[in-house]
Design a protein around this motif. Structure first.
Motif, PDB file in Angstrom:
ATOM      1  N   ALA A   1      -2.889   1.841  -5.266  1.00 34.04           N
ATOM      2  CA  ALA A   1      -3.514   0.980  -6.277  1.00 34.04           C
ATOM      3  C   ALA A   1      -3.378  -0.488  -5.883  1.00 34.04           C
ATOM      4  O   ALA A   1      -4.327  -1.276  -5.991  1.00 34.04           O
ATOM      5  CB  ALA A   1      -2.874   1.231  -7.645  1.00 34.04           C
ATOM      6  N   LEU A   2      -2.181  -0.847  -5.394  1.00 33.29           N
ATOM      7  CA  LEU A   2      -1.949  -2.238  -4.985  1.00 33.29           C
ATOM      8  C   LEU A   2      -2.856  -2.641  -3.832  1.00 33.29           C
ATOM      9  O   LEU A   2      -3.545  -3.674  -3.873  1.00 33.29           O
ATOM     10  CB  LEU A   2      -0.484  -2.389  -4.583  1.00 33.29           C
ATOM     11  N   LEU A   3      -2.895  -1.796  -2.803  1.00 35.83           N
ATOM     12  CA  LEU A   3      -3.716  -2.115  -1.634  1.00 35.83           C
ATOM     13  C   LEU A   3      -5.194  -2.152  -1.991  1.00 35.83           C
ATOM     14  O   LEU A   3      -5.944  -3.018  -1.524  1.00 35.83           O
ATOM     15  CB  LEU A   3      -3.474  -1.084  -0.531  1.00 35.83           C
TER      16      LEU A   3
ATOM     17  N   ALA B   1      -5.919   4.637   1.708  1.00 40.54           N
ATOM     18  CA  ALA B   1      -5.671   6.031   1.328  1.00 40.54           C
ATOM     19  C   ALA B   1      -4.958   6.775   2.446  1.00 40.54           C
ATOM     20  O   ALA B   1      -3.989   7.516   2.205  1.00 40.54           O
ATOM     21  CB  ALA B   1      -6.995   6.715   0.989  1.00 40.54           C
ATOM     22  N   LEU B   2      -5.403   6.558   3.674  1.00 43.31           N
ATOM     23  CA  LEU B   2      -4.775   7.225   4.817  1.00 43.31           C
ATOM     24  C   LEU B   2      -3.319   6.780   4.971  1.00 43.31           C
ATOM     25  O   LEU B   2      -2.428   7.593   5.234  1.00 43.31           O
ATOM     26  CB  LEU B   2      -5.570   6.896   6.078  1.00 43.31           C
ATOM     27  N   PHE B   3      -3.080   5.500   4.749  1.00 41.00           N
ATOM     28  CA  PHE B   3      -1.718   4.967   4.856  1.00 41.00           C
ATOM     29  C   PHE B   3      -0.811   5.605   3.805  1.00 41.00           C
ATOM     30  O   PHE B   3       0.325   5.991   4.100  1.00 41.00           O
ATOM     31  CB  PHE B   3      -1.769   3.455   4.678  1.00 41.00           C
TER      32      PHE B   3
ATOM     33  N   ILE C   1       7.945  10.742   3.961  1.00 41.09           N
ATOM     34  CA  ILE C   1       9.144  10.860   3.135  1.00 41.09           C
ATOM     35  C   ILE C   1       9.428  12.307   2.774  1.00 41.09           C
ATOM     36  O   ILE C   1      10.569  12.748   2.795  1.00 41.09           O
ATOM     37  CB  ILE C   1       8.993   9.989   1.876  1.00 41.09           C
ATOM     38  N   THR C   2       8.396  13.102   2.462  1.00 41.43           N
ATOM     39  CA  THR C   2       8.664  14.430   1.926  1.00 41.43           C
ATOM     40  C   THR C   2       8.728  15.519   2.979  1.00 41.43           C
ATOM     41  O   THR C   2       9.108  16.636   2.649  1.00 41.43           O
ATOM     42  CB  THR C   2       7.591  14.818   0.905  1.00 41.43           C
ATOM     43  N   SER C   3       8.361  15.245   4.229  1.00 44.94           N
ATOM     44  CA  SER C   3       8.371  16.329   5.214  1.00 44.94           C
ATOM     45  C   SER C   3       9.798  16.694   5.589  1.00 44.94           C
ATOM     46  O   SER C   3      10.666  15.832   5.664  1.00 44.94           O
ATOM     47  CB  SER C   3       7.623  15.903   6.474  1.00 44.94           C
TER      48      SER C   3
ATOM     49  N   CYS D   1       3.471   6.326  -3.796  1.00 42.11           N
ATOM     50  CA  CYS D   1       2.296   6.248  -2.922  1.00 42.11           C
ATOM     51  C   CYS D   1       1.048   5.894  -3.718  1.00 42.11           C
ATOM     52  O   CYS D   1       0.218   5.099  -3.256  1.00 42.11           O
ATOM     53  CB  CYS D   1       2.105   7.563  -2.187  1.00 42.11           C
ATOM     54  N   LEU D   2       0.917   6.481  -4.912  1.00 48.46           N
ATOM     55  CA  LEU D   2      -0.244   6.132  -5.739  1.00 48.46           C
ATOM     56  C   LEU D   2      -0.196   4.662  -6.131  1.00 48.46           C
ATOM     57  O   LEU D   2      -1.214   3.969  -6.127  1.00 48.46           O
ATOM     58  CB  LEU D   2      -0.291   7.015  -6.983  1.00 48.46           C
TER      59      LEU D   2
END
Lengths: 205, 101
Positions: A109-111, B13-15, B23-25, A104-105
């Motif tokens: 970073a990509l976006l 960030a929200l995405f 994935i983790t829930s 996700c990080l």
């Protein structure tokens, strides 16, 4: 910087903070009821963002549909499936969470890189749109008429599908005409199992 | 002055938070909430582009369509969660492994 720009900037900062914090709470909190209410906070903050983006009609639709319908639906689902089961801890759960956080990080970073480095062709002067509801209506009934009607059909399909999926299953051998003679119609559904009242216990988590 | 990039970064960030939760829930209802987060991030992108790049309101039209689809998706998704809960008596995503080989 004029007063209007300063107000916009401060509003954007506050809304960003509430959005990110509430979204992290939705994902990370243990108690799912807190998550559901924080999800409502995310929706309201996003509606404020829409107001900052000159979209008053969509902000109102966001409040009505998301906070009024989707969030209430999620709360109902939580109440219907409130099984307080201790989840069996997985082996190596931290590997999965760490890998997901890493991905996700990386995605962020990509976006972010794409969003910053792309030379957007931003309009130089702010366009005068006027009444957004009026313009939206014109679009819906002229060049977006087919998607609009398809969306209505899709809502009908989703409603029927949700009712069929969530209905209790049919029990054919219940004789419906045994008791009350005034009863002219009874839904053929499985009778609920009587539930013993649980002793109230303090919610620990 | 507000820039387009601020909104794009917030939506990104929200995405990403939504993907992490998806994935983790382990609670099935929380997975649906994460999907709502994803849809909201996409909507925010559409509205930002509509405001900054387009002199018309076409982005808002698409955003209304996304809101409609999200409402339908939430209803059907929660009905599916209820049906699974009746059949399996759990909402742990790790035990929904009927299709796993």
């Amino acid at each position: 910087m004029t007063l209007a720009e300063g107000t916009q900037l401060v509003s954007f900062g506050v809304l960003t903070l509430t959005t990110i914090v509430a979204a992290l709470g939705v994902v990370l909190l243990e108690n799912i009821v807190y998550s559901a209410f924080l999800l409502g906070g995310v929706f309201i903050s996003i509606a404020g963002m829409y107001l900052l983006l000159n979209a008053d009609f969509v902000a109102a639709a966001q409040i009505l549909v998301y906070v009024g319908a989707v969030n209430v639906l999620i709360l109902f689902a939580i109440m219907l499936v409130n099984k307080r089961e201790p989840l069996v801890p997985l082996k190596n759960a931290w590997i999965r969470q760490g890998l997901t956080a890493l991905v996700c990080l990386g995605l962020f970073a990509l976006l972010g890189t794409v969003a910053i480095t792309t030379p957007w062709a931003v309009l130089t002067e702010a366009p005068v749109v006027g009444d957004t509801a009026l313009r939206l209506g014109e679009h819906f009934f002229s060049d977006f008429l087919l998607p609009f009607e398809l969306a209505s059909v899709l809502l009908l399909i989703a409603m029927i599908g949700a009712i069929v999926l969530a209905r209790r299953e049919f029990i054919p051998d219940t004789n419906a005409d045994d008791g009350d003679p005034n009863l002219i119609f009874r839904l053929p559904e499985r009778p609920r199992d009587p539930v013993a009242p649980e002793p109230l216990e303090p919610v620990s988590k | 002055m507000l820039q387009l990039e601020y909104f794009l970064l917030l939506a990104a960030a929200l995405f990403c938070i939504g993907i992490y939760g998806l994935i983790t829930s382990r609670n099935a209802v929380r997975v649906l909430m994460s999907i709502e987060l994803l849809l909201n991030a996409v909507n925010l992108n559409l509205m930002a582009f509509s405001n900054f790049l387009d002199a018309d309101v076409k982005g808002q039209v698409f955003s209304v369509f996304v809101i409609t689809i999200a409402a339908a998706e939430a209803a059907v998704g929660l009905a599916i969660v209820l049906a699974i809960y009746r059949n399996r008596d759990t909402i742990d995503m790790e035990q929904f492994n009927l299709l796993k080989w």
